[in-house]
Design a protein around this motif. Structure first.
Motif, PDB file in Angstrom:
ATOM      1  N   ASP A 136       0.883   3.784  -0.493  1.00 54.34           N
ATOM      2  CA  ASP A 136      -0.318   5.276  -0.757  1.00 54.34           C
ATOM      3  C   ASP A 136      -0.590   5.782   1.113  1.00 54.34           C
ATOM      4  N   TYR A 137       0.006   4.173   1.486  1.00 52.20           N
ATOM      5  CA  TYR A 137       0.900   4.871   3.284  1.00 52.20           C
ATOM      6  C   TYR A 137       1.681   5.147   3.632  1.00 52.20           C
TER       7      TYR A 137
ATOM      8  N   ARG B 260       0.805  -1.335   0.203  1.00 55.96           N
ATOM      9  CA  ARG B 260       0.217  -0.220  -0.320  1.00 55.96           C
ATOM     10  C   ARG B 260       0.593   1.172   0.282  1.00 55.96           C
TER      11      ARG B 260
END
Length: 266
Positions: free
Chosen positions: A114-115, A112
């Motif tokens: 986007d984290y 992920r």
């Protein structure tokens, strides 16, 4: 009775090796603790005393927006700020991202991405705030560290010379590995401080302490080629612990993308 001056030790993006060098001082650190109040050093104690601090030692590079904000705070609460180690003085090994696409790395490594909140570059502390002294090395040398601390606390200039590793080889009587064996070595352009450990064991210098005060890479690079390195190899040896140090970065970029060098000289 006057209070002891406050010393703080901080960590940004790093491996903690330079902080461990301070802890490894052991007897010297005990003597130092009698002269200063070690108010903030989370590697050694969970107790964190408030500033302002007479001297702050900062390990690590600026790699996130939070790092950039934090180093401005550290500068604001520190009378003197000294950066320690290759990460803090030249961006560290993580500055290899500066020559590539960090978004591509993030997408490949993390499920992920986007984290992950990160900057496109890893930069030295001096790119963000004024620095009173830079102590080089990966990791730093304990003798130089103690000299820098005592010098700043006593109000004098640290006695850290800017000569190259070659000087240290001569001082300890080490035969030049390049002259004797044709071993590629960055000693002529690397800042002294390690005691010429690698050449003493028959290996070429890897440049752990970054560029010396005066470098002549245009003269050294042809010698590295003579000793068996092609341009890709030279780029690789310049891009290790101090990849983003200006002289190393400029030379490696010119070898990797010679058209940029031609444009700048035309």
């Amino acid at each position: 009775m006057a209070a002891h001056p406050k010393l703080a030790v901080w960590k940004l993006a790093s491996c903690d090796g330079c902080q461990l060098t301070l802890l490894d001082c052991e007897d010297e650190l005990l003597a130092l603790s009698g002269q200063v109040e070690i108010a903030h050093f989370l590697e050694a104690s969970s107790t964190a005393g408030p500033g302002p601090y007479e001297l702050s030692l900062v390990e690590g590079s600026v790699t996130t927006p939070a790092d950039a904000e934090r180093i401005r705070h550290i500068r604001a609460v520190s009378r003197r700020l000294v950066t320690i180690g290759a990460c803090a003085t030249a961006g560290g090994i993580q500055a290899l991202r500066n020559f590539a696409d960090v978004e591509e790395f993030r997408a490949a490594v993390y499920a992920r991405p986007d984290y992950i909140d990160t900057l496109a570059t890893s930069t030295p502390v001096s790119a963000h705030v004024p620095v009173d002294f830079e102590l080089r090395g990966c990791p730093i040398d304990r003798r130089q560290l103690l000299e820098v601390i005592t010098a700043h606390l006593s109000g004098r200039k640290p006695g850290i010379s800017g000569h190259s590793v070659c000087f240290e080889c001569k001082r300890r009587g080490t035969v030049c590995v390049t002259v004797a064996h044709g071993t590629p070595c960055l000693g002529p352009v690397t800042h002294a401080g390690c005691g010429a450990i690698c050449p003493a064991y028959g290996r070429g210098c890897y440049g752990c302490f970054g560029p010396s005060a005066s470098t002549n890479l245009p003269a050294l690079i042809p010698r590295l080629r003579t000793d068996g390195l092609d341009d890709r190899d030279v780029v690789r040896v310049l891009r290790t612990f101090n990849a983003y140090a200006p002289t190393f970065a400029e030379a490696s970029t010119a070898l990797e993308r010679p058209e940029l060098d031609e444009e700048s000289t035309s």
